[in-house]
Enzyme design. Sequence first.
Site, PDB file in Angstrom:
ATOM      1  CB  THR A 103      -0.925   0.017   1.233  1.00 28.41           C
ATOM      2  OG1 THR A 103      -1.723  -1.161   1.240  1.00 28.41           O
ATOM      3  CG2 THR A 103      -1.827   1.248   1.211  1.00 28.41           C
ATOM      4  CE  LYS A 179      -4.969  -2.640   0.609  1.00 27.63           C
ATOM      5  NZ  LYS A 179      -3.586  -3.156   0.659  1.00 27.63           N
ATOM      6  CE  LYS A 247       2.106   0.780   5.319  1.00 31.50           C
ATOM      7  NZ  LYS A 247       1.361   0.830   4.034  1.00 31.50           N
TER       8      LYS A 247
END
Length: 311
Positions: A103, A179, A247
């Site tokens: 990602t 995503k 994150k």
Amino acid sequence: MSDATTGAPRVGVIGLGAMGMGTATALLESGLEVTGCDISAGAREAFEARGGESAETPAALAARSDIVLLVVVNADQVEQVLFGHQGVVGSLRRGGLIMQCATVAPSIARRLGERLAGEGLEMLDAPISGGAAKARSGELSVMASGAESAFAMAAPVLDAMAATVYRLGDTPGVGSSMKLVNQLLAGVHIATAAEAMALGIRMGLDPDTIYEVITHSAGNSWMFENRVPHILKGDYTPLSAVDIFVKDLNIVHETGRELALPTPVASSALQQFTAAKGAGFGREDDAAVIKVYERLSGITLPEAANDAEGA
């Protein structure tokens, strides 16, 4: 080049964590020749025990691969394994394919595609979702974008690792954009599940009963159903860690800023994960975000069975 016996591509998987190990094993069991690489010698040995080969460096892996999957944690690791000392670029044959599964921000994926093209390499922007269990069974969802040639080369790998492949566009960046939408929802759902459980426990409801009722009611979500059992068992062994959502939700926040699009709900969830990390739970399972409420309100969370027996 491809395996001379079968004509199938030789595949390398960099990152043998929960998702990478599962994916590499599923590829291996499909009949592909697979090499794994991880900074952990234990992870490399575990993959060898499953019948795979291992390489100590990304460069060594790339030298024996046609397709390289990056199943690492973040953009810094992507940069390091591709362009750092003993990196993939320079060892992977021209025309080889990078499947970038981590990602990362869409802008990074776009730049990465341009850089790899300059090196004579193809790239499929191919983030994955589904968790460790679906990685192991070869039933992931892949949100992919890239050139037709990249999809054609990746076909045997995608067939072996995924239940569903979404072809979202012909350039890198589109897959990572999708995503990011998924991670916004996943992070918010986990944080909300933790808050809902904390509220119920604080009101005196039995945690198992909360789970039973909600999973048969309109308030249910996939994340509630999947993560709350970790809370009920008091087991925060990391399948996906708190640090991952610190994150990923930060990428959501930064991308929103780039687009001048507010993301207040995602930002609130980010603060809860950041609080969990600050409290020392960053490497625990992401369900450990509920421990923030334990600290703040004094609720008593279920204990692991062995902890309760030893008490």
